[in-house]
Design a protein around this motif. Sequence first.
Motif, short mmCIF file in Angstrom:
data_model
loop_
_atom_site.label_atom_id
_atom_site.label_comp_id
_atom_site.label_asym_id
_atom_site.label_seq_id
_atom_site.Cartn_x
_atom_site.Cartn_y
_atom_site.Cartn_z
N LYS B 52 7.43 -11.06 -5.78
CA LYS B 52 8.29 -12.21 -6.05
C LYS B 52 9.28 -11.89 -7.17
O LYS B 52 10.42 -12.35 -7.16
N ALA B 53 8.81 -11.11 -8.14
CA ALA B 53 9.68 -10.74 -9.26
C ALA B 53 10.72 -9.70 -8.85
O ALA B 53 11.68 -9.47 -9.57
N GLY B 54 10.50 -9.07 -7.70
CA GLY B 54 11.47 -8.09 -7.21
C GLY B 54 11.19 -6.66 -7.62
O GLY B 54 12.05 -5.79 -7.48
N LEU B 55 9.99 -6.41 -8.12
CA LEU B 55 9.67 -5.06 -8.58
C LEU B 55 9.16 -4.16 -7.47
O LEU B 55 9.24 -2.94 -7.55
N VAL B 56 8.59 -4.76 -6.44
CA VAL B 56 8.05 -3.97 -5.33
C VAL B 56 8.48 -4.57 -4.00
O VAL B 56 8.83 -5.75 -3.92
N ILE B 57 8.42 -3.73 -2.98
CA ILE B 57 8.80 -4.15 -1.64
C ILE B 57 7.56 -4.14 -0.75
O ILE B 57 6.82 -3.16 -0.73
N LEU B 58 7.35 -5.23 -0.06
CA LEU B 58 6.18 -5.39 0.81
C LEU B 58 6.56 -5.07 2.25
O LEU B 58 7.59 -5.54 2.75
N THR B 59 5.71 -4.30 2.89
CA THR B 59 5.90 -4.06 4.32
C THR B 59 4.55 -4.25 5.00
O THR B 59 3.56 -3.68 4.56
N ARG B 60 4.52 -5.07 5.99
CA ARG B 60 3.26 -5.30 6.69
C ARG B 60 3.22 -4.47 7.96
O ARG B 60 4.18 -4.47 8.72
N HIS B 61 2.10 -3.75 8.14
CA HIS B 61 1.89 -3.02 9.38
C HIS B 61 0.51 -3.42 9.88
O HIS B 61 -0.49 -3.01 9.29
N GLY B 62 0.47 -4.21 10.90
CA GLY B 62 -0.81 -4.65 11.41
C GLY B 62 -1.60 -5.34 10.33
O GLY B 62 -1.07 -6.20 9.63
N LYS B 63 -2.85 -4.94 10.19
CA LYS B 63 -3.69 -5.60 9.19
C LYS B 63 -3.28 -5.24 7.78
O LYS B 63 -3.67 -5.90 6.83
N TRP B 64 -2.56 -4.15 7.66
CA TRP B 64 -2.33 -3.65 6.31
C TRP B 64 -1.01 -4.08 5.68
O TRP B 64 0.00 -4.22 6.38
N THR B 65 -1.08 -4.27 4.38
CA THR B 65 0.12 -4.58 3.63
C THR B 65 0.41 -3.41 2.70
O THR B 65 -0.46 -3.00 1.94
N TYR B 66 1.58 -2.89 2.79
CA TYR B 66 1.96 -1.75 1.95
C TYR B 66 2.96 -2.20 0.90
O TYR B 66 3.79 -3.08 1.16
N TYR B 67 2.85 -1.57 -0.23
CA TYR B 67 3.80 -1.87 -1.29
C TYR B 67 4.44 -0.58 -1.80
O TYR B 67 3.74 0.42 -2.01
#
Lengths: 85, 85
Positions: B52-67
Amino acid sequence: MNILFWLKEPEKHFPPHQELKHFRDGVCVQYIGEKSGLSQSTISQYLSMMQKAGLVILTRHGKWTYYKRDEKLIKKYIAHLKSHL
Amino acid sequence: MNILFWLKEPEKHFPPHQELKHFRDGVCVQYIGEKSGLSQSTISQYLSMMQKAGLVILTRHGKWTYYKRDEKLIKKYIAHLKSHL
DNA sequence: TCTACATTTCGGTAATTATCAAAATGTTAT
DNA sequence: ATAACATTTTGATAATTACCGAAATGTAGA
């Protein structure tokens, strides 16, 4: 952070001292306290912590305690952030 | 800070992912959680705040969430510190 | 040495933060 | 649609932090 920022250019953020010209040793606790809006005791504590941490340099002249930035550690800290953040 | 530091060089700090090669989208929450020693829920909250603060980018792949790191804001933040500290 | 004033120290409280376990929700494969 | 697992949300509590007023201390000048 605000305190360090203000102390970068004392003449822009504080009234001039009569005793000590040109902020040679920084700004007295009173002025910093007024500017911050915090109580005298709180600002005194903050400054003394900052001094112990090495961020500011304390100089006592008579009744007054003056603080100015200690650029060495501040630079070091920014460099650290730059490589660890 | 640690999280951002680890994410600088994921291959040095985390086991390789099978699903997604070369940490293209960063590291999954589980690994970051393990590394940090904090509970799953805590790390999840941290990462979501950081996102939310903009420091990391979230990418969801299936069950997993990557940052992964969002370099733009991190750079901006360091620049800000440099001029305000 | 006494007074006046600047600053620091002390002791306390309210607000905030870190953290967790449990419940809820998302997601994929069967 | 259900089981299995990853992640997020919720609600709570313990620990920490921010901050203040009062008391103590330091310092200069009468």
